[in-house]
Design an enzyme around this catalytic site. Structure first.
Site, PDB file in Angstrom:
ATOM      1  N   LYS A  45      35.009  28.102  48.284  1.00 33.95           N
ATOM      2  CA  LYS A  45      36.382  28.626  48.241  1.00 33.95           C
ATOM      3  C   LYS A  45      37.340  27.507  47.805  1.00 33.95           C
ATOM      4  O   LYS A  45      37.275  26.391  48.311  1.00 33.95           O
ATOM      5  CB  LYS A  45      36.746  29.153  49.634  1.00 33.95           C
ATOM      6  CG  LYS A  45      38.183  29.597  49.805  1.00 33.95           C
ATOM      7  CD  LYS A  45      38.436  30.975  49.269  1.00 33.95           C
ATOM      8  CE  LYS A  45      39.912  31.342  49.418  1.00 33.95           C
ATOM      9  NZ  LYS A  45      40.291  32.519  48.633  1.00 33.95           N
ATOM     10  N   ASN A  74      43.213  41.817  45.790  1.00 34.89           N
ATOM     11  CA  ASN A  74      43.562  40.870  46.859  1.00 34.89           C
ATOM     12  C   ASN A  74      44.773  40.044  46.471  1.00 34.89           C
ATOM     13  O   ASN A  74      45.022  39.797  45.297  1.00 34.89           O
ATOM     14  CB  ASN A  74      42.372  39.969  47.193  1.00 34.89           C
ATOM     15  CG  ASN A  74      42.290  38.763  46.274  1.00 34.89           C
ATOM     16  OD1 ASN A  74      42.861  37.709  46.554  1.00 34.89           O
ATOM     17  ND2 ASN A  74      41.619  38.917  45.132  1.00 34.89           N
ATOM     18  N   ASN A 133      39.871  25.941  39.024  1.00 30.86           N
ATOM     19  CA  ASN A 133      40.421  27.290  39.176  1.00 30.86           C
ATOM     20  C   ASN A 133      41.692  27.418  38.328  1.00 30.86           C
ATOM     21  O   ASN A 133      42.785  27.085  38.762  1.00 30.86           O
ATOM     22  CB  ASN A 133      40.702  27.567  40.657  1.00 30.86           C
ATOM     23  CG  ASN A 133      41.249  28.949  40.902  1.00 30.86           C
ATOM     24  OD1 ASN A 133      41.769  29.594  40.001  1.00 30.86           O
ATOM     25  ND2 ASN A 133      41.150  29.404  42.145  1.00 30.86           N
ATOM     26  N   PHE A 134      41.506  27.893  37.091  1.00 23.13           N
ATOM     27  CA  PHE A 134      42.632  28.160  36.194  1.00 23.13           C
ATOM     28  C   PHE A 134      42.902  29.667  36.150  1.00 23.13           C
ATOM     29  O   PHE A 134      43.370  30.183  35.137  1.00 23.13           O
ATOM     30  CB  PHE A 134      42.311  27.676  34.773  1.00 23.13           C
ATOM     31  CG  PHE A 134      42.134  26.187  34.631  1.00 23.13           C
ATOM     32  CD1 PHE A 134      42.885  25.293  35.377  1.00 23.13           C
ATOM     33  CD2 PHE A 134      41.213  25.672  33.722  1.00 23.13           C
ATOM     34  CE1 PHE A 134      42.724  23.919  35.235  1.00 23.13           C
ATOM     35  CE2 PHE A 134      41.039  24.298  33.570  1.00 23.13           C
ATOM     36  CZ  PHE A 134      41.798  23.415  34.332  1.00 23.13           C
ATOM     37  N   CYS A 136      43.544  31.986  39.362  1.00 23.09           N
ATOM     38  CA  CYS A 136      44.146  32.773  40.444  1.00 23.09           C
ATOM     39  C   CYS A 136      45.502  33.303  39.974  1.00 23.09           C
ATOM     40  O   CYS A 136      46.384  32.532  39.614  1.00 23.09           O
ATOM     41  CB  CYS A 136      44.298  31.908  41.691  1.00 23.09           C
ATOM     42  SG  CYS A 136      44.973  32.834  43.072  1.00 23.09           S
ATOM     43  N   LYS A 174      37.112  27.567  35.101  1.00 25.50           N
ATOM     44  CA  LYS A 174      37.100  29.008  35.396  1.00 25.50           C
ATOM     45  C   LYS A 174      38.372  29.634  34.834  1.00 25.50           C
ATOM     46  O   LYS A 174      39.480  29.239  35.185  1.00 25.50           O
ATOM     47  CB  LYS A 174      37.004  29.257  36.898  1.00 25.50           C
ATOM     48  CG  LYS A 174      36.946  30.744  37.231  1.00 25.50           C
ATOM     49  CD  LYS A 174      36.690  30.971  38.702  1.00 25.50           C
ATOM     50  CE  LYS A 174      36.673  32.438  39.054  1.00 25.50           C
ATOM     51  NZ  LYS A 174      36.496  32.657  40.492  1.00 25.50           N
ATOM     52  N   THR A 202      40.256  37.132  38.710  1.00 26.74           N
ATOM     53  CA  THR A 202      40.717  38.508  38.926  1.00 26.74           C
ATOM     54  C   THR A 202      41.809  38.921  37.927  1.00 26.74           C
ATOM     55  O   THR A 202      42.498  38.084  37.360  1.00 26.74           O
ATOM     56  CB  THR A 202      41.233  38.666  40.364  1.00 26.74           C
ATOM     57  OG1 THR A 202      42.166  37.612  40.605  1.00 26.74           O
ATOM     58  CG2 THR A 202      40.103  38.594  41.358  1.00 26.74           C
ATOM     59  N   CYS A 393      28.223  65.600  31.509  1.00 24.16           N
ATOM     60  CA  CYS A 393      27.168  66.435  32.101  1.00 24.16           C
ATOM     61  C   CYS A 393      26.714  65.850  33.441  1.00 24.16           C
ATOM     62  O   CYS A 393      26.345  64.682  33.521  1.00 24.16           O
ATOM     63  CB  CYS A 393      25.975  66.525  31.146  1.00 24.16           C
ATOM     64  SG  CYS A 393      24.629  67.505  31.848  1.00 24.16           S
TER      65      CYS A 393
HETATM   66  C1  LIG Z   1      39.588  38.003  48.433  1.00 21.74           C
HETATM   67  C2  LIG Z   1      39.280  37.175  47.230  1.00 21.74           C
HETATM   68  C3  LIG Z   1      39.588  35.841  47.225  1.00 21.74           C
HETATM   69  C4  LIG Z   1      39.295  35.074  46.093  1.00 21.74           C
HETATM   70  N1  LIG Z   1      39.559  33.735  46.124  1.00 21.74           N
HETATM   71  C5  LIG Z   1      39.249  32.974  45.050  1.00 21.74           C
HETATM   72  C6  LIG Z   1      39.426  31.570  45.084  1.00 21.74           C
HETATM   73  O1  LIG Z   1      39.848  30.985  46.086  1.00 21.74           O
HETATM   74  N2  LIG Z   1      39.102  30.865  43.968  1.00 21.74           N
HETATM   75  C7  LIG Z   1      38.613  31.453  42.847  1.00 21.74           C
HETATM   76  O2  LIG Z   1      38.330  30.767  41.855  1.00 21.74           O
HETATM   77  N3  LIG Z   1      38.404  32.795  42.801  1.00 21.74           N
HETATM   78  C8  LIG Z   1      38.706  33.549  43.869  1.00 21.74           C
HETATM   79  N4  LIG Z   1      38.445  34.895  43.831  1.00 21.74           N
HETATM   80  C9  LIG Z   1      37.883  35.503  42.603  1.00 21.74           C
HETATM   81  C10 LIG Z   1      36.353  35.564  42.637  1.00 21.74           C
HETATM   82  O3  LIG Z   1      35.781  34.286  42.680  1.00 21.74           O
HETATM   83  C11 LIG Z   1      35.800  36.291  41.376  1.00 21.74           C
HETATM   84  O4  LIG Z   1      36.228  35.594  40.236  1.00 21.74           O
HETATM   85  C12 LIG Z   1      36.262  37.734  41.264  1.00 21.74           C
HETATM   86  O5  LIG Z   1      36.345  38.316  42.534  1.00 21.74           O
HETATM   87  C13 LIG Z   1      35.358  38.562  40.352  1.00 21.74           C
HETATM   88  O6  LIG Z   1      34.067  38.766  40.878  1.00 21.74           O
HETATM   89  P1  LIG Z   1      33.621  40.112  41.706  1.00 21.74           P
HETATM   90  O7  LIG Z   1      33.981  41.285  40.861  1.00 21.74           O
HETATM   91  O8  LIG Z   1      32.172  39.901  41.984  1.00 21.74           O
HETATM   92  O9  LIG Z   1      34.443  40.096  42.968  1.00 21.74           O
HETATM   93  C14 LIG Z   1      38.714  35.670  44.953  1.00 21.74           C
HETATM   94  C15 LIG Z   1      38.394  37.031  44.990  1.00 21.74           C
HETATM   95  C16 LIG Z   1      38.660  37.779  46.110  1.00 21.74           C
HETATM   96  C17 LIG Z   1      38.282  39.225  46.130  1.00 21.74           C
HETATM   97  S1  SF4 Z   2      26.606  73.255  31.161  1.00 21.41           S
HETATM   98 FE1  SF4 Z   2      24.586  72.331  31.282  1.00 21.41          FE
HETATM   99  S2  SF4 Z   2      24.513  70.858  29.625  1.00 21.41           S
HETATM  100 FE2  SF4 Z   2      26.652  71.405  29.954  1.00 21.41          FE
HETATM  101  S3  SF4 Z   2      27.427  69.870  31.331  1.00 21.41           S
HETATM  102 FE3  SF4 Z   2      26.775  71.548  32.609  1.00 21.41          FE
HETATM  103  S4  SF4 Z   2      24.656  71.076  33.109  1.00 21.41           S
HETATM  104 FE4  SF4 Z   2      25.217  69.742  31.426  1.00 21.41          FE
END
Ligand SMILES: Cc1cc2nc3c(=O)[nH]c(=O)nc-3n(C[C@H](O)[C@H](O)[C@H](O)COP(=O)(O)O)c2cc1C
Ligand code: SF4
Ligand code: SF4
Length: 425
Positions: A45, A74, A133-134, A136, A174, A202, A393
């Protein structure tokens, strides 16, 4: 059993699965439990010289048809724990798990001396690399850090240089996805000496508004702020950015990919598109450290089934299949085919094609069929192969997209332009 080890820009890891810098990597206790579960590496972190203050609350999840955390938002900041505590725990983790990759994520004020000081102190704790960390997008960006740096290639280059001046271990930049073209900042990171890049952090987001109180979701005492979006919903965006950087020779350094990775399949896709290691945050916040067991089994079985000996051999294998629109074969043709036996007559495909596509599905009356009064058929000459019916479908395998052998040679938009340019249209 395949060799799952990866070497990422000189950092070795027993498998490609790393925890992203986030709540699951906030302390030595958590990281050690993660390593016991099988994770190959962690990005701690994000550290800085002094702890920050977080808000309560700070998370919100997107729910879709009963499924939770399809997307996750977040407004949490970086580590709110003292640097010295984190460094002591990093040293302890490295002592107990010397074979795992421990990367320190750092974010420092734009002061060169401070960069050097924090990097040296952190390095002394025994980290295998740094992730800058570029990315946040909230809270820290308003203070001139995180995405405020990641959105300016000159700042990315300069601060990467500062890190490289003090670091003796590999440096990963990053990057933020909150930018028009991530290749530009990836190139800047490389120009600053980065050994690798990681993406994505994010994506700017506002999760919602409460219809009764008109407060944002989440709100802090009645006020909201933009947050960072991640989780399964962002995977296509992240994968695209990884692919863009992987195929750009001006980037040309290893990539650690993340954003929406939930299982081994997602991870393999990121590796095929050019990631050497893959990072996970939201899926672990949702399901816990043990998801790595399935990831390890899944990757192992996949490699064995394909007869691939080393996980590293997956890296970038699909990058060449991805590129610009003007390289696509304009003569490639598919048509939809409906399987009458599995069709449940929900008519979703019919409505989709009538209202939003090419009116290529017909209802044909059934004369001798006791089951139903009609069935659906695709008019092959009208179908443009857009895939919409296939996507809507609800019955897997009921609609297939068949390749048409039209006898035409492949031609791309670039070919056509060349033909025009040379006057022999
Ligand atoms: C609650 C939370 C806190 C985060 N804190 C950081 C952080 O401190 N430093 C950082 O580089 N990225 C932070 N991230 C970003 C994650 O490292 C990651 O880049 C991002 O969540 C995408 O991956 P995921 O889809 O698997 O969550 C945070 C993400 C979340 C959800
Ligand atoms: S009608 Fe039949 S082919 Fe069309 S979306 Fe529904 S299940 Fe799929
Ligand atoms: S592929 Fe597109 S055009 Fe063809 S039947 Fe399906 S929705 Fe209609």
């Amino acid at each position: 059993m395949a060799d799952l080890r990866v070497n990422f820009a000189g950092i070795s890891s027993p498998n490609p699965f790393w925890l992203a810098s986030a709540p699951p990597t906030n302390s030595g206790y958590q990281v050690m439990r993660a390593f016991e579960a099988g994770w190959g590496g962690v990005v701690w972190k994000t550290l800085t010289d002094k702890p920050i203050v977080n808000t309560t609350s700070r998370f919100a999840g997107l729910r879709l048809h009963g499924q939770r955390m399809v997307g996750f938002n977040n407004i949490e900041l970086i580590s709110d724990r003292p640097l010295a505590d984190n460094l002591r725990e990093i040293a302890e983790v490295k002592r107990r798990f010397p074979d795992r990759a421990v990367i320190a994520s750092i974010m420092i004020e734009p002061k060169r001396d401070l960069w050097h000081e924090v990097i040296k102190r952190t390095q002394d704790a025994g980290v295998d690399g740094f992730e800058l960390n570029f990315g946040c997008p909230h809270g820290m960006a308003e203070r001139g850090m995180g995405a405020a740096v990641g959105q300016h290639p000159d700042l990315v280059k300069m601060q990467t240089e500062w890190a490289k001046e003090a670091a003796t271990v590999p440096v990963i930049a990053k990057l933020t996805p909150n930018i028009t073209d991530i290749r530009v900042t990836a190139q800047a990171a490389r120009a600053g000496g980065a050994d690798a890049v990681s993406m994505i952090n994010t994506i700017n987001s506002l999760m919602g508004v409460d219809l009764n109180t008109w407060n944002t979701i989440p709100h802090i005492d009645g006020r909201g702020a933009h947050g960072g979006y991640c989780g399964p919903a962002v995977k296509p965006i992240a994968l695209h950015m990884v692919a863009e950087c992987a195929k750009d020779p001006l980037v040309g350094i290893p990539i650690s990919g993340m954003g929406g990775i939930s299982d081994w399949r997602d991870a393999v896709e990121f590796m095929l598109m050019g990631s050497t290691s893959v990072q996970v945050c939201t899926a672990v916040m949702h399901h816990g450290f043990r998801i790595v067991e399935d990831m390890l089994d899944g990757l192992n079985n996949y490699l064995d089934d394909k007869g691939i000996l080393r996980a590293m051999d997956l890296v970038g294998q699909a990058t060449g299949k991805y590129g610009d629109w003007n390289r696509l074969n304009l003569r490639y043709q598919t048509v939809a085919k409906i399987d009458e036996d599995t069709c449940i007559r929900c008519n979703k495909c019919y409505v989709a094609c009538e209202d939003s596509a090419h009116q290529a599905i017909q209802m044909i009356a059934n004369k001798e069929d006791g089951k139903s009064r009609y069935h659906l058929e695709v008019v092959r000459d009208e179908c443009v192969g857009c895939n919409l019916c296939y996507e809507v479908c609800p019955v897997d395998g009921c609609i297939t997209m068949e390749v048409v052998d039209n006898g035409l040679d492949a031609v791309t938009w670039s070919d056509l332009q060349d033909t025009v340019a040379h006057g022999n249209r």
